[in-house]
Design a protein around this motif. Structure first.
Motif, PDB file in Angstrom:
ATOM      1  N   ALA A  80       0.958  -1.279  -0.714  1.00  0.00           N
ATOM      2  CA  ALA A  80      -0.066  -0.219   0.049  1.00  0.00           C
ATOM      3  C   ALA A  80       0.725   1.399   0.244  1.00  0.00           C
ATOM      4  O   ALA A  80       0.699   1.907  -1.212  1.00  0.00           O
ATOM      5  N   ALA A  81       2.041   1.543   0.272  1.00  0.00           N
ATOM      6  CA  ALA A  81       2.615   2.554   1.188  1.00  0.00           C
ATOM      7  C   ALA A  81       4.216   2.631  -0.428  1.00  0.00           C
ATOM      8  O   ALA A  81       4.115   3.763  -0.542  1.00  0.00           O
ATOM      9  N   PHE A  82       4.180   1.326  -0.788  1.00  0.00           N
ATOM     10  CA  PHE A  82       4.913   1.884  -2.169  1.00  0.00           C
ATOM     11  C   PHE A  82       4.524   1.674  -3.326  1.00  0.00           C
ATOM     12  O   PHE A  82       5.522   2.303  -4.054  1.00  0.00           O
ATOM     13  N   GLU A  83       3.363   1.115  -3.290  1.00  0.00           N
ATOM     14  CA  GLU A  83       3.103   0.592  -4.920  1.00  0.00           C
ATOM     15  C   GLU A  83       1.653   0.647  -4.945  1.00  0.00           C
ATOM     16  O   GLU A  83       1.525   1.534  -6.078  1.00  0.00           O
ATOM     17  N   GLN A  84       0.605   1.089  -4.695  1.00  0.00           N
ATOM     18  CA  GLN A  84      -0.718   1.079  -4.494  1.00  0.00           C
ATOM     19  C   GLN A  84      -1.005   1.973  -3.321  1.00  0.00           C
ATOM     20  O   GLN A  84      -0.557   2.467  -2.015  1.00  0.00           O
ATOM     21  N   GLN A  85      -2.122   2.927  -3.489  1.00  0.00           N
ATOM     22  CA  GLN A  85      -2.275   4.176  -2.084  1.00  0.00           C
ATOM     23  C   GLN A  85      -3.846   3.122  -1.255  1.00  0.00           C
ATOM     24  O   GLN A  85      -3.605   3.051   0.176  1.00  0.00           O
ATOM     25  N   THR A  86      -4.390   1.574  -2.025  1.00  0.00           N
ATOM     26  CA  THR A  86      -5.129   1.038  -1.359  1.00  0.00           C
ATOM     27  C   THR A  86      -4.984  -0.802  -1.282  1.00  0.00           C
ATOM     28  O   THR A  86      -4.483  -0.901  -2.814  1.00  0.00           O
ATOM     29  N   VAL A  87      -4.735  -1.405  -0.439  1.00  0.00           N
ATOM     30  CA  VAL A  87      -4.440  -2.655  -0.917  1.00  0.00           C
ATOM     31  C   VAL A  87      -5.398  -4.052   0.478  1.00  0.00           C
ATOM     32  O   VAL A  87      -5.518  -3.314   1.264  1.00  0.00           O
ATOM     33  N   ARG A  88      -6.353  -4.322  -0.279  1.00  0.00           N
ATOM     34  CA  ARG A  88      -7.600  -4.919   0.014  1.00  0.00           C
ATOM     35  C   ARG A  88      -7.007  -6.298   0.018  1.00  0.00           C
ATOM     36  O   ARG A  88      -6.912  -7.219  -0.726  1.00  0.00           O
ATOM     37  N   VAL A  89      -7.512  -6.930   1.380  1.00  0.00           N
ATOM     38  CA  VAL A  89      -6.878  -8.556   1.777  1.00  0.00           C
ATOM     39  C   VAL A  89      -8.962  -9.399   2.445  1.00  0.00           C
ATOM     40  O   VAL A  89      -8.882  -8.711   2.823  1.00  0.00           O
ATOM     41  N   ASP A  90      -9.213  -9.612   1.020  1.00  0.00           N
ATOM     42  CA  ASP A  90     -10.723 -10.237   1.776  1.00  0.00           C
ATOM     43  C   ASP A  90     -11.048 -11.550   2.276  1.00  0.00           C
ATOM     44  O   ASP A  90     -11.176 -11.389   3.176  1.00  0.00           O
ATOM     45  N   ASP A  91      -9.722 -12.315   2.046  1.00  0.00           N
ATOM     46  CA  ASP A  91     -10.151 -13.629   2.807  1.00  0.00           C
ATOM     47  C   ASP A  91      -7.967 -14.110   3.052  1.00  0.00           C
ATOM     48  O   ASP A  91      -8.038 -14.668   2.619  1.00  0.00           O
ATOM     49  N   MET A  92      -7.708 -13.428   3.836  1.00  0.00           N
ATOM     50  CA  MET A  92      -6.295 -14.432   4.727  1.00  0.00           C
ATOM     51  C   MET A  92      -6.124 -15.581   4.115  1.00  0.00           C
ATOM     52  O   MET A  92      -4.577 -16.166   3.717  1.00  0.00           O
ATOM     53  N   ALA A  93      -7.264 -17.014   4.209  1.00  0.00           N
ATOM     54  CA  ALA A  93      -7.116 -18.414   3.743  1.00  0.00           C
ATOM     55  C   ALA A  93      -6.590 -18.733   2.549  1.00  0.00           C
ATOM     56  O   ALA A  93      -6.076 -19.221   1.901  1.00  0.00           O
ATOM     57  N   ALA A  94      -7.208 -17.718   1.337  1.00  0.00           N
ATOM     58  CA  ALA A  94      -7.130 -17.904   0.202  1.00  0.00           C
ATOM     59  C   ALA A  94      -6.265 -16.867  -0.923  1.00  0.00           C
ATOM     60  O   ALA A  94      -6.193 -16.702  -2.122  1.00  0.00           O
ATOM     61  N   GLU A  95      -5.327 -16.031   0.495  1.00  0.00           N
ATOM     62  CA  GLU A  95      -4.663 -15.225  -0.234  1.00  0.00           C
ATOM     63  C   GLU A  95      -3.343 -15.819  -0.890  1.00  0.00           C
ATOM     64  O   GLU A  95      -2.942 -16.033  -0.145  1.00  0.00           O
ATOM     65  N   GLN A  96      -2.736 -15.250  -2.292  1.00  0.00           N
ATOM     66  CA  GLN A  96      -1.794 -15.957  -2.709  1.00  0.00           C
ATOM     67  C   GLN A  96      -0.864 -14.437  -2.726  1.00  0.00           C
ATOM     68  O   GLN A  96       0.618 -14.676  -3.768  1.00  0.00           O
ATOM     69  N   ARG A  97      -1.102 -13.513  -2.866  1.00  0.00           N
ATOM     70  CA  ARG A  97       0.224 -12.253  -3.416  1.00  0.00           C
ATOM     71  C   ARG A  97       0.829 -12.621  -1.803  1.00  0.00           C
ATOM     72  O   ARG A  97       2.449 -12.166  -2.979  1.00  0.00           O
ATOM     73  N   TRP A  98       1.078 -12.328  -1.095  1.00  0.00           N
ATOM     74  CA  TRP A  98       2.824 -12.990   0.093  1.00  0.00           C
ATOM     75  C   TRP A  98       1.846 -13.995   0.913  1.00  0.00           C
ATOM     76  O   TRP A  98       1.349 -14.257   1.982  1.00  0.00           O
TER      77      TRP A  98
ATOM     78  N   ALA B 141      -5.705 -12.083  12.277  1.00  0.00           N
ATOM     79  CA  ALA B 141      -6.286 -11.638  11.214  1.00  0.00           C
ATOM     80  C   ALA B 141      -7.425 -12.166   9.936  1.00  0.00           C
ATOM     81  O   ALA B 141      -5.684 -12.845   9.066  1.00  0.00           O
ATOM     82  N   ARG B 142      -8.474 -12.291   9.234  1.00  0.00           N
ATOM     83  CA  ARG B 142      -8.983 -12.990   8.536  1.00  0.00           C
ATOM     84  C   ARG B 142      -8.539 -11.955   7.185  1.00  0.00           C
ATOM     85  O   ARG B 142      -8.492 -11.878   5.575  1.00  0.00           O
ATOM     86  N   GLY B 143      -8.924 -10.583   7.575  1.00  0.00           N
ATOM     87  CA  GLY B 143      -9.162  -9.375   6.441  1.00  0.00           C
ATOM     88  C   GLY B 143      -8.721  -8.050   6.815  1.00  0.00           C
ATOM     89  O   GLY B 143      -8.182  -7.512   7.987  1.00  0.00           O
ATOM     90  N   MET B 144      -7.926  -7.646   5.571  1.00  0.00           N
ATOM     91  CA  MET B 144      -7.005  -6.478   5.962  1.00  0.00           C
ATOM     92  C   MET B 144      -7.717  -4.916   4.890  1.00  0.00           C
ATOM     93  O   MET B 144      -7.483  -5.137   3.953  1.00  0.00           O
ATOM     94  N   LEU B 145      -7.229  -3.697   5.165  1.00  0.00           N
ATOM     95  CA  LEU B 145      -7.293  -3.013   4.541  1.00  0.00           C
ATOM     96  C   LEU B 145      -6.336  -1.907   4.311  1.00  0.00           C
ATOM     97  O   LEU B 145      -6.297  -1.940   6.044  1.00  0.00           O
ATOM     98  N   ALA B 146      -5.543  -1.401   3.932  1.00  0.00           N
ATOM     99  CA  ALA B 146      -4.172  -0.555   3.919  1.00  0.00           C
ATOM    100  C   ALA B 146      -4.112   0.330   3.526  1.00  0.00           C
ATOM    101  O   ALA B 146      -4.465  -0.050   1.951  1.00  0.00           O
ATOM    102  N   PHE B 147      -4.252   1.813   3.878  1.00  0.00           N
ATOM    103  CA  PHE B 147      -4.389   3.121   3.337  1.00  0.00           C
ATOM    104  C   PHE B 147      -2.758   3.714   3.519  1.00  0.00           C
ATOM    105  O   PHE B 147      -2.340   3.825   4.820  1.00  0.00           O
ATOM    106  N   GLN B 148      -2.410   3.964   2.484  1.00  0.00           N
ATOM    107  CA  GLN B 148      -1.629   4.769   2.296  1.00  0.00           C
ATOM    108  C   GLN B 148      -1.167   6.579   2.679  1.00  0.00           C
ATOM    109  O   GLN B 148      -2.769   6.575   2.955  1.00  0.00           O
ATOM    110  N   LEU B 149      -0.679   6.505   3.833  1.00  0.00           N
ATOM    111  CA  LEU B 149      -0.671   8.014   4.432  1.00  0.00           C
ATOM    112  C   LEU B 149      -0.124   8.659   4.472  1.00  0.00           C
ATOM    113  O   LEU B 149       0.075   9.868   3.410  1.00  0.00           O
ATOM    114  N   TYR B 150       1.325   8.607   3.714  1.00  0.00           N
ATOM    115  CA  TYR B 150       2.728   9.597   3.333  1.00  0.00           C
ATOM    116  C   TYR B 150       3.799   9.004   3.670  1.00  0.00           C
ATOM    117  O   TYR B 150       3.728   7.379   3.237  1.00  0.00           O
ATOM    118  N   VAL B 151       4.686   8.799   2.405  1.00  0.00           N
ATOM    119  CA  VAL B 151       5.628   8.657   1.420  1.00  0.00           C
ATOM    120  C   VAL B 151       6.871   9.547   2.289  1.00  0.00           C
ATOM    121  O   VAL B 151       6.591  10.856   1.373  1.00  0.00           O
TER     122      VAL B 151
END
Length: 223
Positions: free
Chosen positions: A78-96, A108-118
Motif C-alpha cells: 500500500a505504501a510503496f506500490e499502491q494507495q490501497t490494498v485489500r485482502v478479502d480472506d487471508m485463507a485464500a490470499e496468494q500475493r504474500w 486476521a482474516r481480512g485487511m485494508l491498508a491505506f497509504q498515509l505518506y511517503v
C-alpha cells in the motif's frame, strides 16, 4: 459520512496531545469504516522495518511484526506500490503466501491498508483488520479512502507538532547548559555555546546530548 468526517477533523484539530489525537484517529477508523474490527498506524523505515503505533489491540502489533520479519505484506504494498490494498480472506490470499499464513494464524482474516505518506524510504500507512473473511467491500474502500485523506493531514500535522516540540525542548536544554557554563566560568553566552559545540565535535555526539549530560550531571562529556 461527510458530517462524521467533518466532526472528526474538528475534534482532531482541537486536540493538543498528538498521542491522544492519533489514538482517537484510529479508534474512529474502526468505528466508521464498515467491516473493521481493529486498526493501527504503521510506520515503515528503510522500506522494510514495520512498526505499529496506536493499535486498538495486540493484533496489529503482531501482524506488523510478521510483515517486518518477512519483508512483505499489505502495508508495504500500500505504501510503496499502491494507495490501497485489500485482502478479502487471508485463507485464500496468494500475493504474500508466507505472510498470509502467519497473519491467519494470528486471527486476521481480512485487511485494508491505506497509504498515509511517503518520505524517501520511510512511510506511514493506516492498517485496518477484520477477524471475519470478506468483511471489507467496495464501500469500505471508498469510505476508507476518504478517511485516509483526513488521517494523512492529521498525521502530518502531528509529526510537525512533535518535531517543533523536540526543537523547543532542545533549545531550552542547550540554554540551560550555556547558563551553567556562564555562571561557572564567568564567560559570555557565545563563548559557552562554542564550548558546547567543541565538545560535541570532539566526541562526535549531538549538541543536545552534550547539553543534557551537563544539565543532568553538572559535568561536560570527556573529550
Amino acid at each position: 459520512m461527510a458530517e462524521s468526517l467533518g466532526t472528526l477533523a474538528r475534534q482532531l484539530q482541537s486536540e493538543d496531545d498528538t498521542e491522544t489525537m492519533l489514538d482517537e484517529l484510529v479508534r474512529s477508523a474502526v468505528a466508521l469504516i464498515p467491516g473493521t474490527d481493529e486498526g493501527s498506524i504503521s510506520v515503515v523505515l528503510a522500506r522494510r522495518e514495520v512498526s505499529s503505533y496506536h493499535g486498538t489491540s495486540a493484533l496489529p502489533n503482531q501482524v506488523d511484526a510478521v510483515q517486518s520479519e518477512l519483508g512483505e505484506g499489505p502495508c508495504l504494498d500500500a505504501a510503496f506500490e499502491q494507495q490501497t490494498v485489500r485482502v478479502d480472506d487471508m485463507a485464500a490470499e496468494q500475493r504474500w503466501p508466507r505472510f498470509s499464513r502467519r497473519a491467519l494464524e494470528l486471527g486476521a482474516r481480512g485487511m485494508l491498508a491505506f497509504q498515509l505518506y511517503v518520505e524517501g524510504d520511510n512511510l506511514g500507512a493506516l492498517n485496518l483488520y477484520s477477524r471475519r473473511p470478506r468483511a471489507f467491500d467496495d464501500e469500505s474502500e471508498q469510505i476508507g479512502l476518504l478517511f485516509a485523506t483526513h488521517a494523512a493531514v492529521a498525521f502530518a500535522n502531528a509529526q510537525r507538532v512533535d518535531q517543533l516540540g523536540r526543537a523547543i525542548a532542545s533549545r531550552d536544554l542547550i540554554g540551560q547548559a550555556k547558563g551553567i557554563l556562564m555562571e561557572r566560568f564567568q564567560i559570555e553566552a557565545a563563548v559557552a555555546f562554542r564550548v558546547l559545540s567543541r565538545v560535541s565535535q570532539q566526541r562526535n555526539v549531538k549538541l543536545r546530548d552534550v547539553a543534557e549530560e551537563l544539565v543532568r550531571t553538572g559535568h561536560l562529556m570527556e573529550s
